[in-house]
Scaffold this motif. Structure first.
Motif, PDB file in Angstrom:
ATOM      1  N   UNK A   1       1.777   0.758  -8.240  1.00  0.00           N
ATOM      2  CA  UNK A   1       1.077  -0.284  -8.976  1.00  0.00           C
ATOM      3  C   UNK A   1      -0.402  -0.053  -9.171  1.00  0.00           C
ATOM      4  N   UNK A   2      -0.992   0.868  -8.431  1.00  0.00           N
ATOM      5  CA  UNK A   2      -2.411   1.168  -8.623  1.00  0.00           C
ATOM      6  C   UNK A   2      -2.585   2.138  -9.789  1.00  0.00           C
TER       7      UNK A   2
ATOM      8  N   UNK B   1       0.846  -1.187   0.000  1.00  0.00           N
ATOM      9  CA  UNK B   1       0.000   0.000   0.000  1.00  0.00           C
ATOM     10  C   UNK B   1       0.888   1.247   0.000  1.00  0.00           C
ATOM     11  N   UNK B   2       0.278   2.418  -0.103  1.00  0.00           N
ATOM     12  CA  UNK B   2       1.040   3.641   0.113  1.00  0.00           C
ATOM     13  C   UNK B   2       1.555   3.631   1.551  1.00  0.00           C
ATOM     14  N   UNK B   3       2.746   4.197   1.815  1.00  0.00           N
ATOM     15  CA  UNK B   3       3.267   4.194   3.187  1.00  0.00           C
ATOM     16  C   UNK B   3       2.268   4.750   4.198  1.00  0.00           C
TER      17      UNK B   3
ATOM     18  N   UNK C   1      11.391   2.624  -6.745  1.00  0.00           N
ATOM     19  CA  UNK C   1      10.650   3.054  -7.933  1.00  0.00           C
ATOM     20  C   UNK C   1       9.154   3.052  -7.663  1.00  0.00           C
ATOM     21  N   UNK C   2       8.481   4.060  -8.157  1.00  0.00           N
ATOM     22  CA  UNK C   2       7.030   4.194  -8.051  1.00  0.00           C
ATOM     23  C   UNK C   2       6.463   4.151  -9.466  1.00  0.00           C
ATOM     24  N   UNK C   3       5.644   3.159  -9.774  1.00  0.00           N
ATOM     25  CA  UNK C   3       5.108   2.997 -11.122  1.00  0.00           C
ATOM     26  C   UNK C   3       3.589   2.905 -11.083  1.00  0.00           C
TER      27      UNK C   3
ATOM     28  N   UNK D   1      -2.453  11.211  -6.370  1.00  0.00           N
ATOM     29  CA  UNK D   1      -1.257  11.295  -5.535  1.00  0.00           C
ATOM     30  C   UNK D   1      -0.653   9.919  -5.303  1.00  0.00           C
ATOM     31  N   UNK D   2      -0.095   9.283  -6.342  1.00  0.00           N
ATOM     32  CA  UNK D   2       0.658   8.058  -6.109  1.00  0.00           C
ATOM     33  C   UNK D   2       1.807   8.311  -5.130  1.00  0.00           C
TER      34      UNK D   2
END
Length: 293
Positions: free
Chosen positions: A125-126, A67-69, A287-289, A195-196
């Motif tokens: 990933x979302x 999940x998001x932190x 990495x944030x994708x 807001x990823x």
């Protein structure tokens, strides 16, 4: 250390992640109590760090959902506009900048602070949902995010770093047409899924925030490539500015601004389309994708 919020065995849990990002250990096993997400412990992180010692081989991170932190920050995500020199210039040239009228005043003389609604936070990933019928000018913004661990008001620059518990990656997705139409930026910045954040929180003792490479690809095209050395207003200045009249609280998130190379800076603009994949990489933070759906 790397810390994450995950969904494990049907429940949200905070976890310690191995340095290689392959395995994890639930924090509840080390602390002897439920820890549903990182927001529950960021305010005491310094005190509990000595207890965060993994036992055993750990569980595979690939078997759980990251999940998001901070899946739902307690307050709005605080953001900084036009905080890299070249981005400030490209944004003013774009014609969407309500904070400047010409190249002569493109560089701000004080930090430009705005916020994003906490409900627009999504995880690595979302999908970023394309806002059909609301905007057709969706843009990306790669940013270093920081999380406050020790709150305070009137924080001096010299003390600012002591108030940060860790860092993460943020994509400050923006509807440029709404940003221009409404002049103030809240609506254009706060659409659902805009807001990823993630994939995890890296504790401040492992990060040099003043020398981090920030890169962003759309599909396989490198669009943004800069270093946090290029910030107009450094992190201590941002914390001093915000905390001068607003009490910062544990779990507050501050996105520090994006470098040159956003879609609006190209001629013609390169806005995001359905099916695009946005990947952001920051030294040491992973990495944030996210895809545009």
């Amino acid at each position: 250390m790397k810390l994450a919020t995950i969904t494990h065995a049907g429940a949200l849990k905070a976890a310690l992640v191995a340095a290689d990002g392959r395995t994890f250990w639930p924090l509840e096993e080390m602390l002897g109590r439920a820890v549903p997400d990182l927001g529950a412990i960021v305010g005491e992180l310094d005190a509990i760090k000595p207890r965060l010692k993994p036992a055993g081989a750990g569980l595979p991170l690939s078997a759980v959902k990251i999940e998001a932190p901070l899946p739902r920050p307690a307050r709005n995500v605080m953001c900084v506009g036009k905080n890299y020199h070249e981005h400030a210039k490209e944004f003013t040239r774009s014609g969407f900048d309500s904070s400047a009228s010409s190249a002569a005043d493109a560089i701000p003389t004080a930090p430009i602070i705005f916020t994003k609604a906490p409900e627009c936070v999504i995880a690595d990933g979302e999908d970023i949902r394309y806002p059909e019928g609301v905007s057709d000018s969706v843009d990306y913004e790669a940013e270093l995010g920081l999380v406050i661990g020790t709150g305070g008001r009137g924080i001096a620059k010299a003390d600012a770093y002591r108030h940060i518990c860790g860092y993460t990656i943020i994509n400050d997705v923006t509807a440029r047409d709404l940003q221009g139409k409404h002049k103030q930026w809240f609506l254009g910045k706060s659409l659902d899924t805009f807001c990823p954040m993630g994939p995890w929180l890296v504790t401040s003792d492992e990060v040099d925030p003043e020398n981090l490479n920030v890169k962003c690809w759309v599909n396989d095209e490198l669009r943004q490539d800069a270093n946090t050395r290029d910030l107009i207003f450094d992190i201590p200045t941002l914390i001093e500015t915000i905390s001068a009249g607003i009490t910062l609280k544990p779990g507050d998130v501050i996105a520090t601004g994006t470098p040159v190379g956003v879609g609006i800076g190209f001629t013609p603009p390169k806005f995001l389309k359905r099916g695009d994949r946005v990947t952001i990489e920051i030294d040491g933070l992973g990495r944030l994708t996210n895809k545009v759906a």
